[in-house]
Design an enzyme around this catalytic site. Structure first.
Site, PDB file in Angstrom:
ATOM      1  N   CYS A   1       7.726   2.108  -3.369  1.00 11.56           N
ATOM      2  CA  CYS A   1       9.095   0.725  -3.978  1.00 11.56           C
ATOM      3  C   CYS A   1      10.658   1.798  -2.823  1.00 11.56           C
ATOM      4  O   CYS A   1      10.332   1.987  -2.535  1.00 11.56           O
ATOM      5  CB  CYS A   1       9.086   0.628  -4.856  1.00 11.56           C
TER       6      CYS A   1
ATOM      7  N   HIS B   1       3.694  -1.080  -6.954  1.00 13.26           N
ATOM      8  CA  HIS B   1       3.677  -0.408  -8.056  1.00 13.26           C
ATOM      9  C   HIS B   1       2.628  -0.057  -8.786  1.00 13.26           C
ATOM     10  O   HIS B   1       1.886  -1.470  -8.950  1.00 13.26           O
ATOM     11  CB  HIS B   1       4.639  -0.558  -9.483  1.00 13.26           C
TER      12      HIS B   1
END
Length: 491
Positions: A340, A437
């Protein structure tokens, strides 16, 4: 409404999150339909939850702790379980998420004035969570003893008095001064708030519990409150996802193992529980590197985790000299994974023309991959079905991010998420980035990934390990707490 009980702490980090999760699992094992609730949370460790009634929504954000507590209850997480989530972006300001969606940004002082409006959302979500439940276990935030904030409180006694929920006070004996903290809370609370407290419990006791018998007598003398029990140090809690970044300061690197993984402790680190499945591997040593320290030269892998402030953390990354450490790591043949915000940092440039994350609108990236990222107002929040391109194996996880990333290295994606190419991989295959994630939670992928680094995976079922840890915590609480009395006091 369902019956309810609330746990509030004499301070922050007294272990409320794990206790609520354990009590939720204990109630579930008794056949109760139980739900968690936390009116207000502050954390950059977020999870994706359902938005009931909105079939077009990809999902909303809640604190990772409430996601774990929902797992303990055996139910799907809902945004109503944590209606107000504060995600710190700077030392004085946070992004405010209400019922899963970004509500705005506020400095600390401005947020205090905003709380009156937010209480309406809290009580609306409270009604939603209680629908069809037998029991709701509520987690407070910080401490009710912060009487300077009481007039606008929505997280502790402000909520408890409005919703008429009885409170159990949690004291942490590991940090010392627990008698004073419980008695002091009794002393300074206004009478209406004090009346909400039905008793207390002591958490994180090490050694012979009978040694605290006189402590219980002393607290009863000062407060008149009954003690529901003394909880020992819960070893199984270490196998559960951590919510608060303060725990990073206490993490030891542990014994030396076949693979050392270095993780920089970014100032606005987010979703660092992405590393938990690697920590659970018997051949992997995860080392969180604090500011001012160097990356260990023996590290075979560097993981740059998520960030709530990509540009701000990237600037601090350079101030710490970690950019030089990372280049040296690459020259030694080391591997790098960015997740991310960490993925965004790996490119050539990060731009934020609208100042969404702060006053600095652009900075050079670390240059390990050829792409650039532009922050955009629309936030992607969704659970995702994905597949690893390198190993052609399924991945599981979620996305919570701003930004659009484009560039030549995106032609070598690391994953396919919901049918769309995601991330990038370097030409030599040793640098990988993704917006996904939770990728290390996929057991087959994690095993193959470790094998590619020359390390044998342990064949661990990570999700099953979390379930077992919750069961173990529940057993400990049933053993050391008077759970019959606690559940009976719920109203």
């Amino acid at each position: 409404m369902a019956r309810a009980i609330m746990l509030q702490g004499t301070g922050s980090d007294v272990g409320k999150t794990v206790l609520v999760a354990g009590l939720c699992r204990a109630a579930k094992k008794r056949g109760l339909k139980v739900r968690p609730f936390k009116p207000q949370n502050m954390s950059n460790n977020a999870a994706v939850a359902d938005i009931p009634g909105d079939n077009n929504a990809g999902g909303g954000e809640i604190g990772r702790a409430q996601w774990l507590q929902a797992v303990a209850c055996g139910v799907a997480p809902s945004v109503h379980m944590n209606p107000v989530l504060l995600k710190p972006q700077t030392d004085i300001g946070s992004q405010v998420v209400v019922q899963g969606k970004v509500f705005g940004e506020a400095r600390a002082r401005d947020y205090q004035a905003m709380k009156g409006r937010l209480m309406e959302a809290v009580l609306e979500s409270w009604d939603e969570v209680g629908e069809g439940a037998d029991l709701v276990i509520v987690e407070g935030a910080g401490s009710p003893a912060e009487i300077n904030l009481r007039s606008r409180d929505i997280a502790n006694m402000g909520f408890a008095t409005r919703a008429n929920v009885p409170v159990i006070l949690v004291g942490d004996i590991d940090r010392g001064g627990v008698i004073a903290s419980v008695a002091g809370t009794h002393l300074i609370l206004p009478e209406d708030d004090r009346r909400m407290i039905v008793g207390y419990l002591i958490n994180k006791f090490r050694g012979d519990v009978s040694l605290f018998d006189d402590g219980i007598k002393a607290i009863e003398k000062f407060t008149g409150w009954p003690c529901f029990g003394v909880v020992p140090w819960l070893k199984a809690a270490a196998r559960l996802p951590s919510e608060d970044s303060v725990v990073l300061e206490r993490l030891a690197s542990g014994e030396k193992r076949a693979l050392k993984v270095a993780v920089p402790m970014l100032g606005r680190i987010a979703n660092f529980d992405d590393l938990d499945p690697l920590k659970a591997e018997p051949q992997v040593e995860v080392v969180f590197v604090p500011p001012g320290q160097r990356f260990p030269e023996a590290a075979g892998l560097v993981v740059i985790p998520g960030s709530k402030s990509t540009i701000g953390d990237l600037l601090k990354f350079r101030e710490n000299g970690w950019d030089r450490d990372l280049l040296a790591h690459r020259k030694r043949g080391g591997h790098v994974v960015g997740i991310c915000g960490g993925f965004q940092m790996l490119g050539r440039m990060v731009r934020d023309p609208d100042g969404i994350e702060g006053s600095v609108t652009e900075t050079e990236g670390l240059g390990l991959l050829d792409f650039e990222t532009v922050m955009e107002p629309e936030k992607i929040v969704r659970n995702s079905s994905a597949r690893s391109v390198q190993f052609d194996l399924p991945l599981e996880g979620y996305e919570i991010h701003l930004g659009r990333t484009t560039g030549p290295d995106m032609a070598r994606p690391s994953a396919i998420i919901n049918g769309v190419e995601d991330g990038a991989v370097s030409a030599d295959g040793k640098v990988m980035g993704t917006y996904l994630h939770g990728l290390f939670s996929a057991d087959a992928f994690r095993t193959k990934f470790l094998e590619s680094l020359g390390v044998r995976g342990g064949g661990i079922d990570y999700r099953a390990e979390v379930e077992r840890a919750l069961d173990e915590v529940a057993v400990e609480l049933e053993t050391h707490l008077d759970c019959d009395a606690i559940f009976a006091l719920a109203r």
